[in-house]
Design an enzyme around this catalytic site. Structure first.
Site, mmCIF file in Angstrom:
data_model
loop_
_atom_site.group_PDB
_atom_site.id
_atom_site.type_symbol
_atom_site.label_atom_id
_atom_site.label_comp_id
_atom_site.label_asym_id
_atom_site.label_seq_id
_atom_site.Cartn_x
_atom_site.Cartn_y
_atom_site.Cartn_z
ATOM 1 N N GLU A 1 0.785 -1.224 0.000
ATOM 2 C CA GLU A 1 0.000 0.000 0.000
ATOM 3 C C GLU A 1 0.823 1.284 0.000
ATOM 4 O OE1 GLU A 1 -3.208 0.257 -0.360
ATOM 5 O OE2 GLU A 1 -3.597 -1.901 -0.364
ATOM 6 N N SER B 1 -55.401 -17.204 36.546
ATOM 7 C CA SER B 1 -55.429 -17.382 37.995
ATOM 8 C C SER B 1 -54.105 -17.187 38.704
ATOM 9 C CB SER B 1 -55.975 -18.777 38.337
ATOM 10 O OG SER B 1 -57.368 -18.824 38.109
#
Length: 809
Positions: free
Chosen positions: A97, A380
């Site tokens: 690079e 319940s």
């Protein structure tokens, strides 16, 4: 001659004018170029550290600080420090690079001049000369758009970057920002993703491949284009040798290495799943996200920004329990069809820490609603909070308090029945709750409102964070319908207060968060006393019977585990039964809530839609007991069988095999002594408990796990509607002179009878039965104080409800 000299002077003058014009034009162009550069630089994004910081994933740790999963939020990325990047990898990147990176400034003018010529001959953008510094700037502040403006801004920002940071810092930034295909960012992540290696374990060939991959990541992706990947590797190795970073022998050896030898095999689906965290954690992650975004430190920030800032989240999760729970929810064999859903929550009973949670079958965060945090009609399982808990808390009723059960109970013109439509005569409070009878629960609910105040049940529920919009609760709410809609998380927190001696803990998934800068953010949770310890223990002692052979969930805990629990179901509205031609014993929501000294677990089941003939309903008590399978399986897997039990407080004393509040404990709304009960609202005194030797014979109909069907009265959406009304008729008067010898105790609380004047007895249990007692083969039971429970009460807040012919508990 003069003419010739004059012509020469004119030619020279013209030449000088042209040169001067060119110089001026060049100067003007330079001024314009500089001006343009300054203008573009002025328009450049602001140079700030925040933009330079990479998005980093959030790591989730369990209660033992072990890594459970990672939230990549669309980007797989891990950060690496410069000193942790091996020389081999640095050389590969630099050779590929920017070989002169440590020699030039922000721009490499030598490369730039060559690139300019290429761009002139090949067109703008045909050749790049970007340095590593420029690439960092582009990825931090700019876009990939090729234009003079962007290039000018890139040059300006690159200069700024090199003024602020060292070359090593910039190289580190580059290595963490670069893209490696498949949603992978950063060299450290790429090494793990492709080769499952740390950077220092990569071969030269693997380092070369990764260094060359970012140039055209998708083209050189080895999964898609293995030949192109090998060629790219060879090119990088050639450049490393050309720039004297490796020898020719090293180059040739690495070029002969096959990259696929250590490549991690991945399917197409695995490669597309950027968030690789195991889906068993998805429900827990959903809760974590909500908890983070409600914390004051993160308010005003976007969720994505927070979760890509490199947080470490330390939770209360037990990852083994979480995996067990979600796997069982996904793969349970009891599902009727693909439309049936399940959700569950597991808490630490003592702390309220969220141990595990499942938002549904094959739950996916963002895609699916979290059914564990969504409200559902609770049935319940609400009874301990609106009927039994309040009456023990405020009036100190013992567990053997007798209540006259009835076949039909009329409250303000509305008729209510038990799930089996039968009257069971005189029943103790323990048996009424253990078998989840509706009529006794309603009588206690109305008695509490009458003697303590109309808001008493509401206030009790509120202290365990079961909040209703209105304090005017009616019979429907007391049976788990109407406005009684809560999530598995809320119900688990409420039940854990019973198992924690009356202390309520706010549910908490997160203990602390550590930022990328090592700042620790603590997550506090609230805790308060919700009820007296005697209330918590006495309710718990009754609910332990739910798991006995004649409870509504027999043997649904592993042998040797001390646990208490409650089951529940909720029904449809009358029009839903008619519209879909549903069986009369069809139910839409079924629950079980249970807790041990260590874990509290709630399970809800329902359907994604309603279909005709009960296809998407729980029909009969067998189907209504389906949550119990999940509950038992998971609790068996996770619970230690260590003999630990709920600790009995000093405020509770045992009388035979029953419990009552110690007389030394000060009363709240009424006065209870060892010899009498003063019912303030009624202004009467009733005798204290006496001892008998009555046997308890259980009806054969309860050999299997019965399931109750409560009566709901408020419709919300179609799948959460209420029970149908029935034709009104007067309540059948309850018997007041007979006591069945099959019941647990003998002293009654008749619906209409006047209080008795029978003197109390303090005799201990005897082995010889009295002349009117039942046979003595069973241990003695304790009679309860006689207190009148009305058959009518204050106006109910909901319309009529119908009796349920189905079974349940």
């Amino acid at each position: 001659m003069a003419t010739k000299r004059k012509g020469k002077r004119n030619t020279k003058k013209t030449f000088l004018q042209i040169i001067g014009g060119l110089v001026i034009a060049f100067a003007v162009l330079m001024v314009l170029a500089i001006g343009t550069f300054i203008y573009y630089a002025w328009k450049a994004p602001s140079f700030n550290e925040a933009s330079l910081r990479d998005q980093l994933p959030t790591k989730i740790y369990d209660k033992n600080n072990e890594l459970a999963t990672v939230l990549y939020m669309g980007q797989r990325r891990e950060e690496v420090k410069f000193e942790d990047i091996p020389d081999q990898m640095r050389n590969a990147v630099l050779a590929t690079e920017d070989n002169r990176f440590y020699e030039h400034g922000a721009l490499d003018f030598k490369r730039l001049s060559g690139a300019v010529i290429k761009n002139i001959t090949g067109g703008f953008g045909s050749q790049g000369a970007s340095t590593l510094t420029q690439q960092v700037v582009k990825r931090s502040f700019l876009t990939d758009k090729k234009s003079i403006e962007r290039k000018a801004q890139e040059a300006y920002l690159s200069y700024r970057l090199e003024q602020e940071y060292s070359k090593n810092d910039i190289f580190e930034m580059y290595m963490n920002k670069i893209y490696y295909s498949d949603g992978v960012y950063g060299i450290k992540t790429a090494a793990h993703y492709y080769f499952n290696k740390d950077l220092n374990n990569l071969t030269l060939a693997e380092s070369a491949y990764l260094a060359g991959l970012p140039q055209v990541p998708n083209t050189y992706n080895i999964y898609d284009n293995p030949e192109a990947a090998e060629k790219r590797k060879d090119t990088v190795l050639y450049l490393m040798n050309r720039h004297n970073r490796i020898t020719k022998e090293q180059m040739e050896e690495a070029q002969n290495e096959d990259l696929s030898a250590n490549l991690v095999p991945r399917t197409a689906a695995e490669r597309q799943n950027i968030d690789e965290n195991d889906p068993v954690y998805a429900s827990y992650i959903n809760v974590i996200k909500k908890e983070i975004m409600t914390h004051k430190e993160f308010k005003g920030q976007s969720l994505n920004d927070v979760l890509t800032s490199g947080l470490k989240v330390y939770t209360n999760m037990d990852k083994n329990v979480q995996q067990d729970l979600q796997n069982n929810v996904d793969n349970l064999s009891v599902y009727k069809n693909k439309d049936q859903q399940a959700a569950a929550t597991i808490l630490d009973t003592q702390t309220g820490g969220l141990v595990a949670i499942s938002g549904g079958r094959n739950y996916q965060d963002i895609v699916d609603r979290n059914l564990a945090t969504d409200p559902h009609a609770v049935g319940s399982i609400i009874k301990p909070f609106l009927s039994y808990g309040p009456i023990i808390q405020d009036l100190k009723y013992p567990t053997h308090t007798l209540i006259q059960d009835e076949q039909v109970l009329n409250i303000n013109g509305n008729e209510f029945r038990n799930y089996d439509t039968q009257s069971h005569g005189m029943v103790t409070m323990r048996e009424a709750l253990r078998k989840s009878y509706n009529v006794p629960a309603l009588k206690l609910f109305e008695e509490e409102k009458k003697q303590v105040g109309p808001d008493a049940p509401y206030n009790f529920a509120k202290k365990v964070n079961l909040n209703y919009e209105s304090s005017d609760l009616g019979p429907a709410e007391a049976l788990g319908g109407g406005a009684s809609e809560f999530s598995t998380v809320q119900m688990a927190a409420a039940f854990s207060a019973f198992g924690n001696g009356g202390t309520y803990n706010q549910v908490q998934s997160i203990r602390k968060v550590v930022t990328r800068d090592d700042e620790t953010i603590k997550f506090e949770h609230s805790s308060h006393k919700a009820m007296e310890d005697y209330t918590a223990y006495m309710v718990t002692d009754i609910l332990k019977d739910v798991f006995t052979y004649n409870g509504t969930a027999p043997y649904m805990i592993p042998a040797g585990l001390n646990a208490a629990g409650k089951t529940g179901t909720a029904t449809y509205a009358d029009e839903t039964y008619q519209k879909y031609q549903l069986p009369s014993d069809a139910a839409k929501d079924v629950w079980i809530a249970g807790y041990s000294p260590q874990y509290t677990m709630t399970v809800w089941m329902g359907f994604t839609s309603t279909k005709p003939y009960g296809e998407n309903s729980f029909v009969g008590h067998v189907e209504q007991a389906l949550p119990q399978s999940l509950f038992k399986t998971v609790m068996t897997d996770i619970s230690p069988i260590d003999g630990q039990d709920f600790e009995k407080p000093d405020s509770v004393i045992e009388v035979g095999n029953e419990l009552q509040v110690n007389s030394s404990a000060p009363p709240k709304k009424s006065t209870i002594t060892s010899s009498e009960v003063k019912t303030e609202a009624a202004g009467t005194r009733v005798p204290a408990a006496s001892v008998t030797n009555e046997t308890v014979a259980e009806p054969e109909t309860f050999e299997m796990a019965p399931t109750e069907r409560p009566f709901t009265e408020r419709a919300t959406i179609e799948t959460e509607e209420t029970a149908e009304p029935v034709t009104e008729r007067p309540a059948t008067p309850a018997p007041t002179t007979e006591v069945s010898t099959t019941e647990r105790a003998t002293t009654e609380l008749p619906a209409t009878a006047a209080p008795t004047t029978e003197p109390p007895t303090t005799a201990a249990p005897t082995t010889e039965p009295p002349t009117t007692a039942a046979p003595t083969t069973e241990p003695p039971t304790i009679a309860a104080p006689k207190t009148e429970l009305p058959t009518t009460a204050a106006p109910a807040s909901s319309p009529e409800a119908k009796p349920a012919p189905s079974s349940e508990g």
